[in-house]
Design a protein around this motif. Structure first.
Motif, PDB file in Angstrom:
ATOM      1  N   PHE A   1       0.829  -1.196   0.000  1.00 55.71           N
ATOM      2  CA  PHE A   1       0.000   0.000   0.000  1.00 55.71           C
ATOM      3  C   PHE A   1       0.873   1.259   0.000  1.00 55.71           C
ATOM      4  O   PHE A   1       0.658   2.176  -0.788  1.00 55.71           O
ATOM      5  CB  PHE A   1      -0.927  -0.014   1.215  1.00 55.71           C
ATOM      6  N   SER A   2       1.867   1.279   0.871  1.00 56.74           N
ATOM      7  CA  SER A   2       2.689   2.487   1.000  1.00 56.74           C
ATOM      8  C   SER A   2       3.494   2.764  -0.265  1.00 56.74           C
ATOM      9  O   SER A   2       3.627   3.907  -0.694  1.00 56.74           O
ATOM     10  CB  SER A   2       3.636   2.356   2.197  1.00 56.74           C
TER      11      SER A   2
ATOM     12  N   LEU B   1      -0.984   1.115   8.627  1.00 53.34           N
ATOM     13  CA  LEU B   1      -1.144   0.390   9.887  1.00 53.34           C
ATOM     14  C   LEU B   1      -2.484  -0.336   9.923  1.00 53.34           C
ATOM     15  O   LEU B   1      -2.565  -1.501  10.322  1.00 53.34           O
ATOM     16  CB  LEU B   1      -1.032   1.358  11.079  1.00 53.34           C
ATOM     17  N   VAL B   2      -3.525   0.356   9.481  1.00 52.27           N
ATOM     18  CA  VAL B   2      -4.853  -0.266   9.475  1.00 52.27           C
ATOM     19  C   VAL B   2      -4.862  -1.464   8.536  1.00 52.27           C
ATOM     20  O   VAL B   2      -5.340  -2.556   8.895  1.00 52.27           O
ATOM     21  CB  VAL B   2      -5.928   0.766   9.049  1.00 52.27           C
TER      22      VAL B   2
ATOM     23  N   GLY C   1       1.570  11.213   6.867  1.00 52.35           N
ATOM     24  CA  GLY C   1       0.894  10.813   8.102  1.00 52.35           C
ATOM     25  C   GLY C   1      -0.318   9.939   7.835  1.00 52.35           C
ATOM     26  O   GLY C   1      -0.458   8.855   8.408  1.00 52.35           O
ATOM     27  N   LEU C   2      -1.161  10.390   6.940  1.00 51.65           N
ATOM     28  CA  LEU C   2      -2.367   9.638   6.613  1.00 51.65           C
ATOM     29  C   LEU C   2      -1.994   8.286   6.007  1.00 51.65           C
ATOM     30  O   LEU C   2      -2.576   7.257   6.340  1.00 51.65           O
ATOM     31  CB  LEU C   2      -3.224  10.437   5.625  1.00 51.65           C
TER      32      LEU C   2
ATOM     33  N   ASP D   1       8.500   5.194   7.580  1.00 51.85           N
ATOM     34  CA  ASP D   1       7.544   5.942   8.401  1.00 51.85           C
ATOM     35  C   ASP D   1       7.611   5.567   9.874  1.00 51.85           C
ATOM     36  O   ASP D   1       7.122   6.295  10.728  1.00 51.85           O
ATOM     37  CB  ASP D   1       6.118   5.681   7.898  1.00 51.85           C
ATOM     38  N   SER D   2       8.175   4.394  10.189  1.00 50.92           N
ATOM     39  CA  SER D   2       8.228   3.972  11.594  1.00 50.92           C
ATOM     40  C   SER D   2       9.176   4.857  12.367  1.00 50.92           C
ATOM     41  O   SER D   2      10.205   5.278  11.851  1.00 50.92           O
ATOM     42  CB  SER D   2       8.724   2.528  11.712  1.00 50.92           C
ATOM     43  N   SER D   3       8.822   5.126  13.609  1.00 48.11           N
ATOM     44  CA  SER D   3       9.768   5.813  14.484  1.00 48.11           C
ATOM     45  C   SER D   3       9.600   5.210  15.865  1.00 48.11           C
ATOM     46  O   SER D   3       8.603   4.532  16.146  1.00 48.11           O
ATOM     47  CB  SER D   3       9.470   7.299  14.534  1.00 48.11           C
TER      48      SER D   3
END
Ligand SMILES: Nc1ncnc2c1ncn2[C@@H]1O[C@H](COP(=O)(O)OP(=O)(O)OP(=O)(O)O)[C@@H](O)[C@H]1O
Ligand SMILES: [Mg+2]
Lengths: 253, 345
Positions: B82-83, B100-101, B93-94, B182-184
């Motif tokens: 998806f990403s 995640l969803v 952000g979105l 995107d992970s932090s």
């Protein structure tokens, strides 16, 4: 009115007819005893009544409802609750949580509320706590509410099992040797509790018991099983003085 | 409102996680955190999350799963797909929120599909089925090619050439390239806290009691009218879903995602199980602590090269003894009560 009506119930394990052509009829509000020597098929009869085993033949009716062949879960929802000869508590849950599992279908909130602890969670849990404490008090277990069930002494474990069964709000309560392993004092106390439950909750009770003092003391009617078959049934006094019954027991010992 | 013992215990767990987060932030700001250590923070957190998830299945439901790395894998790949596909068109952000969803939901769906046949059965079939599931998923995702071009979407187990404008999404053994990072650590810690919140709340609820009653005595659960299959499914699907979320954190922490045994094999599932067992079966806080320590330790010992695994095994044995040996438990409880008395005064 007849609450439990069982006709021609049978089950075989391999060649062994563990319960053979079993009939019983119990009136609402009765305290009924099921007795017989070891291996007579008493526990198997309970397992048939509660859907643990499916009968090969026969019909079980609870009130007007035919419950033959239903699952254990459906039978409990229809109104039969039980205890077990070899105690089956939720051993790693607290005493009060054991009863609250019994209350599971009497109270409800959503899974979302379970996960997020929404206001409905707090409200319903409080009601469940109150109801569970009421039941624990009947059995003198209120002080032990936070003990692990497995840490209770044996006699109190048996009582907790009865409390948990009652929590499901049954019409018929099946007790499998409730006094097993108790000393005479505890047995006397238990007799009183059983009678209290019957009066207080208007409960119909069918109990299996080897302790003849208990049976003679509280049961109004008896059915005697021997080798899976009904040997005789009727009012307690008559049954206990029946020479065949005495012979079946002595032959056993 | 008066705090019950249980909610106090839960709050301590959140407190430990938050305190750890703050300490790390301070170390970071004062320049005391090596870049090597910094790189370990996100993995440490997502392994803690999977350990919490697995403990729900093993400790709370009482079933054995040997395929939680497989659920991570599902979460990682679905979210990365998806990403990568929306990288140019969507705000960061979105996009990560949706990733995640998606990873969570996909893992939940696979958990559901596995649970439907297996959790109906009486007996320990879940372990073997999840083991197979994890290996199959990993091998499929290591072999599949997925891409789109002007002619549409292509999927195959053989490599192919795209026609004109297009993009390779999964490139066989090379996996997915270019997942945005995107992970932090902050997001990972937030998700760990959410996972803890969900699992600890569940344990202490009507549904949770039903689940634990099945673990303790299935026959007795049925006798009081508990829908055993429903509650087994509930626990297992939530457990798979959380493992999927951890997978999303995993894949958005590396730009190259490949379905190799190092990351998604059964050995990883077993490693997570080791975290759960050593942290204490059914002890949610223990899972977090054990996963963190046991993940970091071998990395810290890297300098000792040859002795690394030796020291690691000794630590494992010591933790096991402390957690499970009756004498050690006795001593530990003695000191805990002593301490409590001190503080009660
Ligand atoms: N699942 C089973 N498979 C095979 N045989 C069984 C099974 N359950 C019970 N039996 C047999 O059925 C017979 C009746 O057993 P049951 O447990 O009903 O006796 P009981 O009257 O309750 O005896 P006790 O007073 O010792 O509890 C026994 O011979 C027993 O071995
Ligand atoms: Mg018996």
């Amino acid at each position: 009115m007849t609450l439990l009506d069982v006709k021609n119930l049978s089950i075989s394990f391999g060649g062994l007819r563990a319960v053979d052509d079993f009939n019983i009829s119990i009136e609402e509000g009765q305290l009924y005893g099921l007795i017989g020597p070891n291996g007579a098929g008493k526990t198997t009869a309970f397992n048939l009544l509660t859907g643990v085993y499916k009968p090969n033949e026969g019909i079980i009716k609870l009130g007007d409802k035919d419950i033959t062949g239903l699952s254990t879960i459906e039978i409990n929802k229809a109104g039969i609750a039980r205890t077990f000869q070899n105690i089956r508590l939720f051993k790693d849950l607290s005493v009060i949580d054991n009863v609250k599992v019994g209350l599971h279908n009497q109270f409800s909130y959503s899974t979302l509320s379970s996960v997020l602890h929404l206001p409905s969670y707090h409200k319903v849990e409080k009601e469940m706590d109150e109801k569970a404490m009421e039941l624990l008090k009947v059995f003198g277990l209120e002080e032990h509410r936070d003990y692990l069930a497995s840490n209770l002494p044996y006699g109190q474990q048996r009582k907790l099992e009865i409390a948990r069964a009652l929590a499901t709000n049954p019409k018929l309560l099946l007790l499998d040797e409730p006094a097993a392993g108790m000393n005479p004092n505890e047995t006397g106390e238990l007799m009183e509790t059983i009678q209290f439950v019957r009066e207080h909750f208007g409960m119909t009770i069918l109990l299996i018991e080897h302790d003849m003092k208990l049976v003679a003391g509280i049961c109004e009617e008896l059915t005697v099983l021997n080798f899976g078959r009904v040997l005789t049934q009727g009012p307690t006094k008559e049954v206990l003085s029946n020479p065949e019954v005495i012979k079946a027991y002595i032959g056993d010992e | 409102m008066k705090l019950t013992k249980v909610s106090k215990r839960n709050l301590i767990t959140y407190g430990i996680v938050i305190a750890f987060y703050i300490i790390i932030q301070i170390l970071n700001l004062t320049g005391n955190l090596s870049s090597h250590m910094e790189g370990l923070l996100v993995p440490m957190t997502y392994y803690s999350i999977v350990a919490v998830a697995l403990n729900l299945t093993v400790g709370i439901l009482g079933e054995l799963s040997l395929g939680h790395a497989g659920f991570m894998c599902i979460g990682a790949f679905s979210a990365s797909l998806f990403s990568v596909a929306t990288k140019e068109t969507m705000n960061g952000g979105l996009r990560f929120f949706l990733a995640l969803v998606i990873g969570t939901v996909m893992a939940a769906i696979f958990g559901f599909l596995i649970g439907i046949p297996v959790l109906r059965l009486k007996g320990d079939y879940l372990a073997i089925v999840t083991l197979a599931f994890g290996e199959i998923i990993k091998n499929i995702l290591a072999a599949v090619y997925l891409g789109y071009d002007e002619a549409g979407l292509h999927i195959s187990f053989k490599s192919f050439v795209l026609q004109g404008e297009g993009k390779m999404l999964i490139n066989g053994a090379m996996g997915i390239q270019g997942t945005p990072s995107d992970s932090s650590f902050t997001i990972a810690i937030v998700i760990l806290l959410i996972s803890l919140f969900i699992v600890q709340n569940l344990v202490n609820s009507r549904d949770g009691r039903a689940i634990m009653s099945i673990r303790d005595n299935r026959i007795a659960s049925e006798s009081v009218g508990i829908n055993v299959v429903k509650y087994k499914m509930l626990a297992f699907v939530i457990s798979a879903a959380i493992a999927g979320t951890a997978g999303v954190l995993f894949s958005h922490n590396t730009s190259t995602l490949t379905a190799t045994s190092t990351y998604f094999g059964y050995n990883v599932s077993i490693m997570i199980l080791v975290y759960v067992v050593l942290g204490g079966i059914g002890n949610i806080r223990g899972s977090v602590i054990a996963a963190s320590i046991l993940y970091i330790l071998p990395e810290m010992l890297r300098g000792l090269s040859n002795y690394r695994m030796l020291i690691y095994s000794i630590v494992l044995i010591v933790i096991m003894l402390i957690n499970w040996a009756p004498k050690a438990i006795e001593v530990r409880e003695k000191y805990v009560t002593l301490l409590k008395r001190r503080f009660a005064k």
